[in-house]
Every structure is written in C-alpha cells, then in structure tokens.
Design a protein around this motif. Structure first.
Motif, PDB file in Angstrom:
ATOM      1  N   THR A  26      -4.538  -5.879   3.946  1.00 34.54           N
ATOM      2  CA  THR A  26      -3.673  -6.310   5.048  1.00 34.54           C
ATOM      3  C   THR A  26      -3.900  -7.800   5.315  1.00 34.54           C
ATOM      4  O   THR A  26      -5.007  -8.317   5.153  1.00 34.54           O
ATOM      5  CB  THR A  26      -3.974  -5.499   6.316  1.00 34.54           C
ATOM      6  N   GLY A  27      -2.842  -8.452   5.697  1.00 30.89           N
ATOM      7  CA  GLY A  27      -2.931  -9.861   6.062  1.00 30.89           C
ATOM      8  C   GLY A  27      -1.833 -10.225   7.046  1.00 30.89           C
ATOM      9  O   GLY A  27      -1.078  -9.367   7.516  1.00 30.89           O
ATOM     10  N   PHE A  28      -1.764 -11.512   7.357  1.00 30.05           N
ATOM     11  CA  PHE A  28      -0.736 -12.009   8.281  1.00 30.05           C
ATOM     12  C   PHE A  28      -0.024 -13.192   7.628  1.00 30.05           C
ATOM     13  O   PHE A  28      -0.622 -13.974   6.877  1.00 30.05           O
ATOM     14  CB  PHE A  28      -1.356 -12.450   9.606  1.00 30.05           C
ATOM     15  N   TYR A  29       1.258 -13.319   7.928  1.00 27.46           N
ATOM     16  CA  TYR A  29       2.064 -14.427   7.436  1.00 27.46           C
ATOM     17  C   TYR A  29       2.806 -15.061   8.612  1.00 27.46           C
ATOM     18  O   TYR A  29       3.020 -14.434   9.650  1.00 27.46           O
ATOM     19  CB  TYR A  29       3.038 -13.971   6.354  1.00 27.46           C
ATOM     20  N   ARG A  30       3.197 -16.291   8.434  1.00 30.65           N
ATOM     21  CA  ARG A  30       3.829 -17.046   9.513  1.00 30.65           C
ATOM     22  C   ARG A  30       5.341 -16.788   9.518  1.00 30.65           C
ATOM     23  O   ARG A  30       5.986 -16.826   8.476  1.00 30.65           O
ATOM     24  CB  ARG A  30       3.560 -18.546   9.353  1.00 30.65           C
ATOM     25  N   THR A  31       5.872 -16.551  10.702  1.00 30.30           N
ATOM     26  CA  THR A  31       7.319 -16.437  10.876  1.00 30.30           C
ATOM     27  C   THR A  31       7.769 -17.526  11.851  1.00 30.30           C
ATOM     28  O   THR A  31       6.992 -17.963  12.710  1.00 30.30           O
ATOM     29  CB  THR A  31       7.736 -15.060  11.404  1.00 30.30           C
ATOM     30  N   LEU A  84       4.381 -16.353   0.396  1.00 31.16           N
ATOM     31  CA  LEU A  84       3.999 -17.651  -0.158  1.00 31.16           C
ATOM     32  C   LEU A  84       2.668 -18.098   0.432  1.00 31.16           C
ATOM     33  O   LEU A  84       2.346 -17.818   1.595  1.00 31.16           O
ATOM     34  CB  LEU A  84       5.073 -18.692   0.174  1.00 31.16           C
ATOM     35  N   ASP A  85       1.893 -18.807  -0.373  1.00 31.25           N
ATOM     36  CA  ASP A  85       0.613 -19.307   0.130  1.00 31.25           C
ATOM     37  C   ASP A  85       0.795 -20.140   1.394  1.00 31.25           C
ATOM     38  O   ASP A  85      -0.058 -20.126   2.290  1.00 31.25           O
ATOM     39  CB  ASP A  85      -0.086 -20.145  -0.943  1.00 31.25           C
ATOM     40  N   SER A  86       1.901 -20.870   1.458  1.00 27.71           N
ATOM     41  CA  SER A  86       2.148 -21.729   2.621  1.00 27.71           C
ATOM     42  C   SER A  86       2.423 -20.922   3.882  1.00 27.71           C
ATOM     43  O   SER A  86       2.315 -21.456   4.994  1.00 27.71           O
ATOM     44  CB  SER A  86       3.331 -22.663   2.334  1.00 27.71           C
ATOM     45  N   ASN A  87       2.795 -19.665   3.735  1.00 29.79           N
ATOM     46  CA  ASN A  87       3.077 -18.825   4.896  1.00 29.79           C
ATOM     47  C   ASN A  87       1.904 -17.920   5.272  1.00 29.79           C
ATOM     48  O   ASN A  87       1.793 -17.508   6.429  1.00 29.79           O
ATOM     49  CB  ASN A  87       4.320 -17.959   4.641  1.00 29.79           C
ATOM     50  N   ARG A  88       1.068 -17.611   4.340  1.00 27.71           N
ATOM     51  CA  ARG A  88      -0.035 -16.680   4.628  1.00 27.71           C
ATOM     52  C   ARG A  88      -1.133 -17.378   5.419  1.00 27.71           C
ATOM     53  O   ARG A  88      -1.422 -18.557   5.233  1.00 27.71           O
ATOM     54  CB  ARG A  88      -0.580 -16.086   3.333  1.00 27.71           C
ATOM     55  N   VAL A  89      -1.744 -16.619   6.307  1.00 24.56           N
ATOM     56  CA  VAL A  89      -2.786 -17.144   7.194  1.00 24.56           C
ATOM     57  C   VAL A  89      -4.135 -16.856   6.556  1.00 24.56           C
ATOM     58  O   VAL A  89      -4.576 -15.697   6.495  1.00 24.56           O
ATOM     59  CB  VAL A  89      -2.691 -16.504   8.587  1.00 24.56           C
ATOM     60  N   THR A 134      -6.010 -21.773  14.314  1.00 25.04           N
ATOM     61  CA  THR A 134      -5.279 -22.957  14.761  1.00 25.04           C
ATOM     62  C   THR A 134      -3.845 -22.788  14.274  1.00 25.04           C
ATOM     63  O   THR A 134      -3.465 -23.246  13.194  1.00 25.04           O
ATOM     64  CB  THR A 134      -5.901 -24.240  14.201  1.00 25.04           C
ATOM     65  N   GLU A 135      -3.072 -22.078  15.051  1.00 26.78           N
ATOM     66  CA  GLU A 135      -1.711 -21.715  14.680  1.00 26.78           C
ATOM     67  C   GLU A 135      -0.771 -22.028  15.840  1.00 26.78           C
ATOM     68  O   GLU A 135      -1.196 -22.078  17.001  1.00 26.78           O
ATOM     69  CB  GLU A 135      -1.613 -20.228  14.322  1.00 26.78           C
ATOM     70  N   PHE A 136       0.509 -22.211  15.522  1.00 30.65           N
ATOM     71  CA  PHE A 136       1.472 -22.522  16.579  1.00 30.65           C
ATOM     72  C   PHE A 136       2.845 -21.933  16.279  1.00 30.65           C
ATOM     73  O   PHE A 136       3.872 -22.498  16.615  1.00 30.65           O
ATOM     74  CB  PHE A 136       1.573 -24.039  16.800  1.00 30.65           C
ATOM     75  N   CYS A 137       2.840 -20.768  15.613  1.00 29.35           N
ATOM     76  CA  CYS A 137       4.074 -20.021  15.400  1.00 29.35           C
ATOM     77  C   CYS A 137       3.740 -18.540  15.517  1.00 29.35           C
ATOM     78  O   CYS A 137       2.647 -18.183  15.953  1.00 29.35           O
ATOM     79  CB  CYS A 137       4.695 -20.347  14.038  1.00 29.35           C
ATOM     80  N   CYS A 138       4.667 -17.679  15.160  1.00 31.78           N
ATOM     81  CA  CYS A 138       4.399 -16.243  15.211  1.00 31.78           C
ATOM     82  C   CYS A 138       3.720 -15.804  13.920  1.00 31.78           C
ATOM     83  O   CYS A 138       4.043 -16.288  12.832  1.00 31.78           O
ATOM     84  CB  CYS A 138       5.696 -15.464  15.403  1.00 31.78           C
ATOM     85  N   LEU A 139       2.781 -14.875  14.051  1.00 33.36           N
ATOM     86  CA  LEU A 139       2.071 -14.315  12.908  1.00 33.36           C
ATOM     87  C   LEU A 139       2.369 -12.827  12.848  1.00 33.36           C
ATOM     88  O   LEU A 139       2.130 -12.103  13.820  1.00 33.36           O
ATOM     89  CB  LEU A 139       0.561 -14.539  13.028  1.00 33.36           C
TER      90      LEU A 139
END
Length: 746
Positions: A622-627, A655-660, A681-686
């Motif tokens: 399981t992981g998280f990605y940025r939306t 994509l690597d750029s989207n995965r946290v 250190t995030e500033f969008c939805c995960l």
C-alpha cells in the motif's frame, strides 16, 4: 418740433420724434460688462426699466444666438446703457463670443439684436425692432483652463474646477469627456468614455462616470487623497478641444498640474494566499477591506441587533483557475480577516457558547451563509491547528460556478467576497416524529452558525456497515417525509460518516480511533442510516434488508446515543472546542478516503505516527499518491490532468513524481500491527492505493476495474482496504492504516 399756422387758424404744434436705435456694443469677457451705444434712447418712468434686457439677443460662434436673462437697466445717457451680465448669461456668451474682436473663432460676425419694445419708453405704436448691423467688439477673452478635480469613489462623480469654461450651443455638449485622461496607479493613464455633459458654471462641471470608467479608475484612483497607493500624484489632463465652446483656432490643451482629490475609496490591504495549481502552490493576491467601508450601516446594525459580532475585515478575490481545475481551497488565518473576534471566554479557554459564522457578500452588499455544506462541498470551516482549543485557520472550499462564486458561472474563474462573524448560542437536540434530529438554539433557530460534533463508534455488528446521514434545512421540514422516502434524493444528498468493521475476525491496533468530526448548522436536522455489507449506491429500494434507519436517544447530558440492527452503535456529542489538525486533514473524507494537505504550504512539515494492521490472506503493498483535488485527478507526465476512470489513470497516478516516498510500500504481516513515525511536507491531497496480486486498487470507484471503492474511511484519517476484485466480503479490514497527527507548532 414743427409749428404751423393759417390766417384763420390757431397755431398748431406737432411733436416729431426719431425712434431709438442701436449702433454697436462692447463686451468685456473678463467681468461680463456689456456696454451698448445707440441713438434716441428714451428713458422710462420708474426705476431700472429703461431697457428690457430680455429683448436683446446676441449672435456669435456658428451663427448661434442667445437671448439675455439679466435684469433690466437704466440708461446712462440717451446714447448709451451698460449692464453687468449675470453668471448664466456670461457662461453662455463665453461659447458665442469666444474670440477678441468683432467675430468668433469660426468667423461669425458678432451682432446684438433688439426685439420690438426693447426700449419701453419709446412710442408704443412704433415698431422699434433693430435686428442687424449692430456690431459687438469683444475683449479679454481667455482660454478655458482646468485647475483641479475631485472624485467620489462611492458615487462615481468626477467634479472639475477651472476658469473661463464656455458653454456650447445645444444640450449635453459643453465638455467633451472623451478628451479627459486620468493618471494614477503606478503612473498608468485612462481616457474616459462617459458621455459629454453640460457646465454648471464657468468654473465647475460634474460628471457621473459610467460603470466602465468607474471600474477602470478603481486601480488608478486607489487611495484617498491626491496620490495613489503606489505614490503617483493624481492628474487629469484635457486634450485640445475638450471645451467645444472655446475658440477652435486656439489650442486649449491643459495637460499637467491638475490635481485630483479622491474620497471614499475603501481602504484595502493586500493579502497573499496560496491556490492549488496542479501539484504546486501558486501565490494569489486577495484584498482586505474594512467591513465598515464595505457593508452598509443598516446591515451592520441588523447583525448587531441579533447579537452577531462581525469581523472587522472583508476578503475579496477574483482569480482564474488553472486549466481543467474546478475547485479550490483557500486557507487563511482567522486573525487575518477577523482580528477583532475573540473565541475565548473569561478564563482564556474556548467559549463553548461562541459559534462561528461565515458569510458571502453579493454585489448589492447582502449577506448569505457560507459555512460548509457537505452536499455542495463549498463553504468555510474553522480549525484549531496548534492544539490550544481555539480555532485559528479558516478553510474555505470553492467550486467554480457554485455557491460562493459571485459570478455564478462555470468559467474557469472564481470571484468571492466573504467575511466571518461569531454569535453566542446554546443549541440542543430535539427529536421529531419522522425520526429527524434537530439541533438548534431554542431562542434562535435561524442564525446558521457552525455547530461542531463528534461521532464515536461504540459497538459493531457481525457485518461491515457503512454509516451515513442526510441533512435537511428548516425550510425543508414540511417536505421531510417525502425526502426521506425518496431513494434518489437520499443517494444525491447522503453524506458518508464512516464505515464500521465486523465485530469479529479483525485485527486492530490499540491506537485506532473509530471517530469522525462533522458539522451541522444551527437549525438544521439530521438523520442517520446504515447499509450492511454494501454501500448506498448498491441499493435499488429503501425496502432492501441491507438498509436501515438508525434510532437515537437523547441523553441527559445532551449527547446522542445512536444505534441500529445487529448491535451497531455510536455516540454523537457537541464539541466545546474547534476541530483540530486531524479534522482539517480529514475534511474531504466524506467524499473519498484521502488525506487533505492543501491547507499547508511548502516548508511546512506535519509529523505524527502511522499505525497499520492486517487480517487478510493476500499480501498487499500500500502507498499514497498525490492528487490535485478531492475528486482524485492526477497530473500525467505530459502535464495534463487525468480523472479517475479516464484512460491512463493508473499509470499517471503511480508515476514516481506522484507517489509519496514517506508513505510507500507499506505492509504488515497477517494478524499483526505496526506503527512508525512519519513526517510529511505535502500541500495537496494524498490518496491511498494498494497492489494486490495483479490488481491495483484505489479509493475512487471509477478508477477501479470493478467500479467499487476499495478504501473506506473508518474514522478520521483511518482507512480500511478491501483487497479482492469485485468486493469479496466487503469487510474493508484486509489492511487498515491510521494516522495520528501532531498539532502544528508554527
């Protein structure tokens, strides 16, 4: 005198008289002195009536004529009379007699005509009209000039002051407004487009600017006084021919030294806010104005009479949205827009009676409630991010064209004007015959203040239950029975609260908290329901055995005990403090299982602990990605946005750029639990994803091959995975992960 006689007659005396005539005139334009010469000018009995001035008409520029209105006068001799013209006459003659000498700038020979009876002392039986050949010699004509101007920002009235301003024959044409250019702002200029106007005197003219001009001057004349907020001295320049009544052969341009004094500009200050732009934060500039300048006295007095304390400032912003982006969360410190509002009681702690209000302000200055609405997903919520119990951050959700967007259009732009307030209320629950629960202050059920609640699961059934609710406004009370029996309305309006796990055959971490924060508005009603081993969208009828309305009991302390079939139960209580950081991050979880970090900016770090547990045969990673938003859209490699269900979603999401990185490759052994410290250190939805065998599952149903959501919110920031394609047993306990975030220290 003629004397005649006959021998047989008496002497006969016959009186012969020559009629009065005009010969010429002189006019001093600087003082309005008109001196007229003539012959045989007769006096008239009584005073100040030798010459009827209203019978005198002057011809000048363009062969236009003007009949005098000044008072009648006495003769100075039988060959001359003089008068000082009144202001109205001088104003009109300034445009006719507009050049020194005997003819106008356009070449018309000046003339003064005297109509019949202009000399009342003459023989009434004789026509004494003298209409032509009476030249006027004009002196001391001066070119018109401007000296200064004033501008009332609230009314749009521009008043010019000057000297020697000439009228022009006709109507609404004394001043050519299109010749006027205003300087302000950062040295920018704007030429007016308002229609031409009449003079009010030889020294002043008022122009009510059209809306286009007023709007364009907002950025130029942006500060009260004689200079802009950028330091530019205001000036109004008049190009040649700005006064059509003046001598057209003379250049009357007046371009500099004409100061403008501006009044009634609402004092503003810039406020930098951050707007989500794909996976980046973009700084936008809003403005803060004083509520006393923006809202009418009657509106403020009305709020005060209701016990509402209004914020001292109003927030305004008009901003284009990034391409294909339809929603935006703006986050601002409460102290920024409402430095005068105090949420604390006398003991310094959060006052349990003080409730939060947020308002939209329309173009007419009218207020409407803009506290958060979970159905429209728009509105403001107040959060306590530093853990002191006092709300400090206002999170305002906007959607293009929806409530809160003042232009009301889905046009890729947000336009908003908002402010905050507080009111003291003591709301209590009351049950209705139709199963609804109403939460309202008994003495004021109409002020739509935010009421913070917390639901905490106390027991579970042998099935996995999805628990939700429907909210009705006071205005919908009469139709409540109809609404509650309509499955389509229920599906449209239902809000997900949380899912409950099965009471047995589940592995849990001791730190898991099955609770959710929610908000009602004072005067609203709510009813809870559950679906067993299913979700509401699965149902085709409210008679389905999987659906049930939940019962409630109002406890002596004012809290609720809510229960249903198969031992499912939870408590619901009002909260004295504002929702904390965890609730802020969980604010979109009634839409989908995701973490909302949009309130944060680059450089802000949120830390806490991640707890995981598993009860499943299948291994999952399981992981998280940025939306980019709460709807799950992701940024593809080419910079485009892809929504769940659209081609290429899975590839783009992972994509690597989207995965946290800090939340990647999460796993735990079967029937085990684990915890780990995390710093984000995030500033969008995960949003979460899981790889199980050959499948990749997401929280957004449209992104999954089976059309089901494979993650459910079990509580604030607590998610459960269903790891089987097609839903399996829909127990959502195959992999559970929960976050405990620490309050921000900065």
């Amino acid at each position: 005198m003629l004397i005649t006689s006959n021998a047989d007659q008496d002497i006969q005396i016959i009186k012969l008289s020559n009629p009065p005539t005009l010969t010429s005139a002189t006019y001093n334009a600087s003082n309005g002195a008109l001196v007229i010469t003539g012959t045989n000018l007769p006096a008239n009995s009584a005073a100040t009536n030798d010459i009827d001035i209203s019978k005198l008409t002057l011809t000048g520029e363009g062969s236009s004529t003007y009949t005098l209105t000044s008072d009648d006068v006495e003769l100075t001799s039988s060959t001359e009379f003089s008068l000082n013209l009144n202001a109205a006459d001088q104003l009109q003659l300034a445009g006719l007699l507009n050049k020194n000498g005997t003819s106008s700038g356009g070449g018309t020979t000046y003339n003064i005509a005297a109509a019949e009876d202009w000399a009342p002392g003459a023989d009434a039986s004789t026509d004494i009209a003298d209409l032509t050949g009476n030249a006027i010699t004009v002196s001391n004509v001066a070119a018109p000039t401007l000296s200064s101007a004033t501008y009332n920002n609230s009314t749009g009235v521009l008043t010019l002051s000057g000297s020697n301003l000439p009228a022009h024959p006709g109507s609404s044409n004394d001043i050519d407004v299109s010749k006027l250019t205003i300087t302000g702002g950062s040295g920018s200029t704007y030429t007016l487009t308002t229609g031409d106007v009449e003079l009010t005197s030889a020294t002043a003219v008022s122009i009510t600017l059209n809306s286009t001009d007023q709007s364009n001057l907002d950025s130029l004349l942006n500060k009260n006084g004689t200079a802009s907020s950028q330091g530019t001295t205001y000036n109004i320049a008049a190009a040649d021919d700005w006064a059509p009544g003046a001598d057209s052969s003379t250049d009357i341009a007046d371009l500099t030294g004409n100061a403008i004094t501006v009044s009634n500009v609402v004092a503003t200050e810039d406020l930098l806010l951050y707007l989500q732009s794909k996976l980046k934060k973009t700084q936008v500039t809003a403005s803060l104005t004083l509520a006393a300048d923006t809202l009418s006295q009657s509106i403020r007095s009305n709020l005060n009479s209701k016990g509402i304390s209004l914020a001292s400032k109003v927030l305004e912003l008009t901003q284009s949205l990034p391409e294909k982006q339809t929603e935006a969360n703006l986050n601002l410190k409460l102290a920024t827009v409402a430095p005068n509002l105090n949420l604390a009681g006398s003991n310094g702690e959060r006052s349990k009676d003080k409730k939060f209000l947020y308002y939209n302000i329309d173009d007419q200055g009218a207020l409407s409630s803009f506290n958060y609405n979970p159905i429209t997903r728009t509105g403001a919520r107040l959060y306590d991010t530093d853990g002191d119990g006092l709300g400090d951050l206002v999170s305002v959700a906007h959607r293009d064209g929806q409530t809160g967007d003042l232009d009301g259009k889905s046009n890729g732009s947000l336009s908003l004007k908002t402010t905050a307030a507080t009111i003291d209320l003591n709301p209590v629950f009351s049950g209705q015959d139709n199963g609804l629960l109403t939460l309202a202050d008994p003495t004021d059920s109409t002020t739509a203040a935010a009421l913070n609640l917390q639901a905490s699961l106390s027991s579970s059934s042998n099935a996995a239950n999805a628990i939700g609710y429907i909210i009705l406004s006071a205005e919908e009370a009469a139709d409540a029975d109809t609404i509650l029996k309509d499955l389509d309305q229920l599906k449209q309006r239902a809000v997900s609260l949380f899912s409950s796990l099965e009471a047995s055959d589940v592995t849990l971490h001791d730190a898991f908290r099955f609770s959710r924060s929610l908000q009602l508005l004072n005067g609203q009603s709510i009813r809870f329901f559950s679906t067993a081993d299913s979700i509401l969208s699965d149902l085709t009828s409210l008679s389905d055995s999987r659906f049930s309305w939940l019962d409630h009991t109002i406890n002596s302390d004012g809290s609720l005990a809510v229960s249903g079939n198969n031992n499912i139960a939870f408590s619901l209580s009002q909260q004295d403090t504002d929702p904390g950081l965890a609730a802020l991050i969980a604010q979109q979880q009634h839409i989908a299982a995701s973490l909302d970090f949009s309130a944060f900016t680059e450089g802000q770090t949120v830390s806490g602990t991640l707890y995981t547990a598993r009860e499943a045969s299948f291994d999952s990673l399981t992981g998280f990605y940025r939306t980019v938003d709460s709807q799950g859209r992701v940024l593809a490699a080419d910079g485009s946005l892809i929504a769940p269900g659209e081609a290429g979603y899975t590839k783009a999401a992972l994509l690597d750029s989207n995965r946290v990185t800090a939340l990647d490759n999460l796993s735990v052994d079967d029937n085990k639990t684990k915890d780990a410290d995390v710093s984000l250190t995030e500033f969008c939805c995960l949003a979460p994803f899981a790889k199980v065998n050959d499948n990749t599952f997401f929280a957004f149903d449209a992104a999954n091959a089976d059309g089901l959501s494979h993650f459910q919110a079990l509580g604030d920031n607590l998610f459960g995975l269903e790891d089987t394609l097609g839903g399996g047993d829909l127990d959502y306990d195959d992999f559970i992960l929960g976050f405990n975030f620490k309050a921000l220290t900065t």
